[in-house]
Design an enzyme around this catalytic site. Structure first.
Site, PDB file in Angstrom:
ATOM      1  N   HIS A 184      47.944  36.683   5.297  1.00  0.00           N
ATOM      2  CA  HIS A 184      46.833  36.800   6.177  1.00  0.00           C
ATOM      3  C   HIS A 184      47.346  37.215   7.497  1.00  0.00           C
ATOM      4  O   HIS A 184      48.261  37.204   8.086  1.00  0.00           O
ATOM      5  CB  HIS A 184      45.953  35.612   6.257  1.00  0.00           C
ATOM      6  N   LYS A 188      45.319  33.277  11.747  1.00  0.00           N
ATOM      7  CA  LYS A 188      44.777  32.590  10.914  1.00  0.00           C
ATOM      8  C   LYS A 188      45.179  31.002  11.138  1.00  0.00           C
ATOM      9  O   LYS A 188      46.539  30.947  11.421  1.00  0.00           O
ATOM     10  CB  LYS A 188      45.014  32.733   9.311  1.00  0.00           C
TER      11      LYS A 188
END
Lengths: 247, 247, 247, 247
Positions: free
Chosen positions: D132, D136
């Protein structure tokens, strides 16, 4: 360093403006677009211009900049041999000015091509798989074709024999093509932007180099490398890889 | 060129015997194993030895070879600073003899490490995922640790700031570890042999370099590069990458 | 359960012998090869045979087994409609006997095909990249052709329109081919064994299913599923997927 | 079918408005946001609402819709057991109304989880690598945790023994964690959006299921499946996978 962007309202130009504004060592001196006067480049003390305009207007911009001893970093497309000759002639009268013409500012793409050129000398086989969005009209992609040519040249220099391939039965209709020595496989699908995988194989092992580009922001680190180094490279340079030493 | 293999009955040695027999420019002069007399190296006119023996017997073999002006290509493990010093001292009396100590003969692995070192200078983030068979006792792998160290050094030289990482909540128990700057993720599963992926990321793009090794045959092209080039590199060389120019 | 292997000296048969010997719930009752008497199957109380012989001898083996109420799990190739009809006829007189004909015992390959069939209903685009060793004579591979057909059928049932593809300029010479709706890209290189990637794409996302097979041991879990379940499936079954419920 | 979007000015809501406008079988009856009156849902004859609002306002919207016999498709987060009970109670008085609560509308993600649940029954090992963007805050991702739980449950039902893992020496600091039986490896880097790879391994083979999501448009095919099928599923349904038959 004072940097101006030409074509500042275009998609790449707007990204360049944002990238220069974010860089603490660079100052945006001007953000010009169609119709704006180039005189601002001089009045603002601009040291480097970044040109993301059009094939029609780029030469006029570069002439103005070079004649005012401003370095140029150019992402505008359409540079053929004739334009490159014109540029060399302009630069010959301003021997301290640097000009970078970069067909691809993606660092990852540039490194992928450089690494592929090196790996080609050590592996028997090389194939390319490139994946792009379904709206792309050409297959293989320009980056794939250039990579395949670089691999083919490297193989020739290393006196490689033909790649092993026992294929006897085949079907028609695969998208892609053979470029030089290298089979290129082209995948087209929504959900992709611009991706490429270069696969090298030999007994017992494969080496795969993959580049995934998902938006234009990915080109900006390369633009900044151009901006920061153009003054150190007087004269004409084609290809960002020439500023990336030690590879 | 006349080449002898020491440790010829071991798994790597046997592969080396086969590889030399298959190479049209090389002749296998001797295939020795435990208990065989080294005198055969001289009587057969051996020019290069390949040593895949054990940490206990390797130094005796190298001493004999170097004293007889035979070049040495060494895949045997366990070379610490003390052994390297002994080797340098032996070589100082035979200035034309070349010695290659190679921790890894896999061309793909060597290239992966070299490319990673270069890419580390251009990308904000770098992480490693390495995948090995489930019987492996150490995590991360030696290759992953060495790659992570090379990336960390390259980042230091380029004065990179810390990698971006917003992680605030985490769970325990992930296999792997952080080596220098680089998070390493270790996957262990049947169905794998030895694989590694080095991922570099920056705004909008990732560059991934992956090496897959599925058997020992994959090391032989590297052994042959060692054999063919050792005579051109007098003195001690550590690491096959030093024979692979132009990277 | 008492299991015999026919073709026990062949490469697949030898793996099957080893797999049965390793399974605590199975007993190897006989390991037969060319010239051995089938009578041993009866005298040893064999309940299931695994046949990895040849297209020439398989029908004789199956006839003997079925007539003696022994279940059969068959990996031997070459089953055309005529042979399948013969088999059905044999089984009709022994309604409790199960026969499994499996073109592919690789669980991963079977699952890849099943998952692809499902995913095909939900994505606009589907392409296949298959990678095999350089000695393979046919392209695309049999597994790729079968996967492409299953995807094409699923698209037809879901009344999918044609895949988006704006390609206007192309080059000749890409290895692979179009099978039904699906472009298949075939990569051939040393360093590969048998690998396949099925890529599904739609706006903003891709789903990729990849199978890597690096040796024959990978087929044995599928053989054991066949052996353990054949008695529960009387009559003829073609394809291991029919024993793998709940997908 | 007449469909209204609630939260139409939010990022997901705006995508939903565009998706419904593009679908020839659906009509956008209303596009409401904070402060707009829900009465328009009735006056426009809306048959289905799509709710991408906030945890605070969603229950009021659903109450209004269900009491007016309008089906509801909900992507708003924050549904705990208490809210689900409230919803069931509302629906009990309107037995023909369907309500879909979907934590993830990405078809690819839903399929990846379903396929992983199936594959878990057939393979000894399972590990997850999720990648990701660097902003995040949680690791592992929610999707990775849910996938790991589904795999763990499937392994329990199939009475799988512990995964093979010979690791004896380890380093600290790997991002990720062990969820149930499954090691999860979390990669965080600019250049990623939301990606996950689930790897299954057994002797000689691996099966890898990978999902790449690069923008919100990727969720819209799932929203449309919800809209088109909610009327056929009266009562409460949690999870889009329940509308995707035949997997």
């Amino acid at each position: 360093m004072k940097v101006a962007v030409l074509g500042a309202k275009g998609r790449m130009g707007a990204e360049a403006v944002a990238a220069i504004n974010s860089a603490t060592d660079l100052t945006l001196s001007a953000a010009l677009d169609l119709g704006d006067s180039l005189d601002q480049l001089v009045s603002t003390g601009t040291e480097v211009i970044v040109d993301f305009t059009t094939p029609d207007s780029v030469m006029k911009n570069l002439e103005f900049a070079i004649n005012n001893d401003i370095h140029v970093v150019v992402g505008t497309t359409g540079f053929d041999d004739k334009k490159l000759e014109q540029l060399k002639s302009l630069l010959s009268n301003h021997p301290k000015v640097g000009a970078l013409i970069a067909p691809n500012f993606g660092l990852g793409a540039v490194l992928m091509m450089q690494f592929s050129q090196t790996a080609a000398k050590y592996f028997e086989s090389a194939e390319i798989v490139e994946m792009h969005h379904a709206n792309k009209v050409d297959a293989p992609s320009g980056t794939a074709i250039r990579t395949a040519q670089m691999i083919t040249d490297a193989r020739k220099q290393s006196k490689k024999s033909a790649m092993p391939d026992a294929t006897k039965s085949e079907l028609p209709g695969a998208r892609g093509g053979k470029v030089g020595d290298v089979p290129v496989h082209s995948i087209r699908s929504h959900g992709y932007v611009a991706h490429q995988e270069v696969i090298f194989g030999d007994a017992g092992e494969t080496l795969t180099i993959r580049h995934d580009s998902i938006n234009r922001a990915g080109f900006m680190p390369g633009v900044l490398i151009g901006v920061r180094n153009v003054a150190k490279h007087p004269g004409l340079t084609v290809g960002l890889e020439n500023y990336m030493g030690g590879m």
